[in-house]
Design a protein around this motif. Structure first.
Motif, short mmCIF file in Angstrom:
data_model
loop_
_atom_site.label_atom_id
_atom_site.label_comp_id
_atom_site.label_asym_id
_atom_site.label_seq_id
_atom_site.Cartn_x
_atom_site.Cartn_y
_atom_site.Cartn_z
N THR A 218 -4.89 13.22 20.75
CA THR A 218 -4.11 12.35 19.87
C THR A 218 -5.12 11.32 19.23
O THR A 218 -5.39 11.41 17.88
CB THR A 218 -3.07 11.55 20.78
N ILE A 222 -5.88 11.49 15.05
CA ILE A 222 -5.71 10.58 14.23
C ILE A 222 -7.24 10.15 13.79
O ILE A 222 -7.32 9.71 12.51
CB ILE A 222 -5.64 9.09 15.26
N GLN A 233 1.51 11.83 11.43
CA GLN A 233 2.38 11.42 12.64
C GLN A 233 1.89 12.45 13.75
O GLN A 233 1.67 13.60 13.55
CB GLN A 233 3.92 11.80 12.26
N LEU A 246 -2.35 5.53 19.69
CA LEU A 246 -1.34 5.21 18.43
C LEU A 246 -1.56 3.47 18.10
O LEU A 246 -1.75 3.08 17.04
CB LEU A 246 -0.14 5.52 18.63
N VAL A 256 -0.31 5.42 10.97
CA VAL A 256 0.04 6.63 11.94
C VAL A 256 1.19 6.06 12.63
O VAL A 256 1.78 5.17 12.75
CB VAL A 256 -0.83 6.44 13.22
N GLY A 258 4.35 8.25 15.58
CA GLY A 258 4.41 9.14 16.54
C GLY A 258 6.02 9.48 16.94
O GLY A 258 6.76 8.50 16.59
N ASN A 306 6.29 1.92 18.57
CA ASN A 306 5.05 2.58 18.42
C ASN A 306 4.97 3.67 19.74
O ASN A 306 4.57 3.24 20.63
CB ASN A 306 3.64 1.87 18.54
N PRO A 307 5.45 4.83 19.84
CA PRO A 307 6.07 5.57 18.70
C PRO A 307 7.41 4.95 18.01
O PRO A 307 8.13 4.16 18.89
CB PRO A 307 6.14 6.98 19.06
#
Length: 458
Positions: A218, A222, A233, A246, A256, A258, A306-307
């Motif tokens: 992850t 990013i 995403q 994130l 960003v 998710g 977030n997400p």
């Protein structure tokens, strides 16, 4: 607003309910008509002559759900199962196609199969590499077919250099990349070691993709998108480390987001049978189900936005290690364990099950909204319903409590689900072309990325 549902529709008035959107709840009526759009919203609307009236007294009226990730592909029978989504209040699916040849052929195969869908549908095209033919085909998909998102799978071994080229090119086209972030090399090594040790059951699914594998990937996904100043995403995310990554990226100014799978919000590693047959185990998926601490972290992250969205991850054949169930349960999981337990408000529920995905993929306010001009995709929802699936019933959600219930579902101004059954005259859904993001977005994102990099060095 793009392709609607064809010929004019009879008027339909939903009266007496509490309309819930991602921003507010109001006691207003909703009138549907035209070629499948909402015509009027307001208190005590007059009933036009010949209009069908749905009494929503004591119930909630919400936008039809938007499922941001399914893996049906070019499977007509799989799309026929989208009636299960209607049962759960979802009226739009955003599906992944995994091409076996060139992208143009994959598009045609997927589009042919998707005509069997009972919901409206949109497409994420999975990109196998960053070759010149793929880069060229991306432009055609965006410009001619309304595909504004591409799926990249680190879990399938897509290399960093290819990801850099693809996210940069997508941003120039006004498209978004959705990255499945798992460290493929680490997973392959761990899986081989497990097989050598004779561990091949459900435990192997868990041990071959431990939390650090997802957190690292992850962070890398990013970082790579940030180097190109591209929005991205990531998902499905299933660990506390991934959601923390994130959050940190958003604090740095990166664009960003998710998504999390509904099943990861209610199931944990206890579902794995060390001696079970992995071939027929509904819990064999990537990412696997984690221990309860990660599940709690996912809820905390969802509450904070977030997400920002919840997907089913449904795949009729388990393609891409997807879940073979869950279309009908997605929204009921979030309502029962989010709203009914006090973690989410009704407005936040609408946001994470419909509006967030519509915004992320540039189909808001056509989808995910209740306002004049939006698609008449509506769910009359019983907020007090509750059901616990029998533990011995088998299947993904055996023993899980589900909350809320879709009593009446409208797609494109037509009733498609009522009294616990699909309506015979519902027909099929429409393809939803998704406009490219405005050209200026790429330049602004690149500028923001440079600012975030400077801030990170202070």
């Amino acid at each position: 607003m793009g392709i609607r549902h064809g010929h004019g529709r009879d008027l339909l008035l939903i009266r007496g309910g509490t309309v819930v959107t991602g921003q507010a709840s109001l006691c207003v009526d909703v009138l549907c008509g035209g070629v499948g759009e909402i015509v009027a919203v307001g208190p005590d609307l007059e009933t036009p002559t010949g209009c069908t009236v749905v009494d929503a007294g004591g119930l909630l009226v919400m936008p039809g759900g938007v499922d941001p990730l399914t893996g049906i592909g070019a499977d007509a029978a799989g799309f026929a199962r989208s009636a299960e989504a209607l049962a759960g209040g979802t009226t739009t699916l955003l599906d992944v196609m995994r091409p076996e040849g060139d992208l143009a052929t994959a598009w045609r195969d997927w589009r042919h199969a998707a005509r069997h869908a009972r919901t409206d549908v949109g497409l994420h095209m999975l990109l196998p590499d960053a070759s010149a033919p793929v880069l060229h085909a991306m432009g055609g998909l965006v410009a001619r077919h309304g595909v504004n998102s591409f799926r990249l799978s680190m879990a399938a071994g897509l290399e960093d250099g290819a990801i850099l080229r693809l996210v940069g090119h997508a941003a120039e086209l006004g498209a978004l990349c959705v990255i499945e972030a798992q460290n493929a090399q680490a997973m392959a090594c761990l899986r081989a070691e497990l097989e050598h040790a004779g561990i091949t059951g459900g435990e192997a699914c868990l041990f071959a993709a431990p939390p650090p594998v997802e957190a690292e990937a992850t962070n890398r996904a990013i970082m790579l998108a940030g180097l190109r100043g591209a929005p991205v995403q990531v998902g499905p995310v299933s660990t506390s480390g991934a959601v923390a990554t994130l959050a940190a990226a958003r604090l740095r100014g990166q664009r960003v987001d998710g998504h999390v799978l509904a099943a990861h919000l209610v199931l944990d590693e206890a579902v794995y049978d060390p001696d079970g047959d992995a071939t027929h185990d509904p819990y064999i998926t990537v990412p696997p189900f984690r221990d309860a601490s990660h599940r709690h972290a996912l809820w905390g992250a969802l509450v904070s936005g977030n997400p920002g969205m919840v997907a089913s991850g449904f795949s009729p054949t388990g393609q891409g290690a997807g879940l073979t169930e869950g279309l009908a349960e997605r929204m009921r999981v979030v309502w029962g364990h989010g709203v009914q337990l006090g973690l989410l408000t009704a407005e936040e529920f609408v946001y994470v099950t419909a509006e967030a995905a519509a915004r992320a993929f540039n189909i808001y306010p056509r989808k995910g909204a209740i306002m004049p001009g939006a698609d008449a995709d509506l769910v009359v929802w019983d907020p007090d319903a509750e059901e616990t699936r029998p533990a011995d019933a088998g299947g993904l959600y055996a023993g899980v409590t589900l909350g809320g219930r879709a009593l009446h579902v409208v797609r494109g101004g037509v009733t498609v689900w009522k009294d616990g059954a699909p309506c015979a005259a519902a027909g099929h859904g429409a393809y939803v072309p998704r406009p490219a993001f405005r050209p200026a977005l790429s330049a602004r994102m690149r500028h923001a990325a440079h600012l975030s990099e400077r801030a990170g060095r202070l």
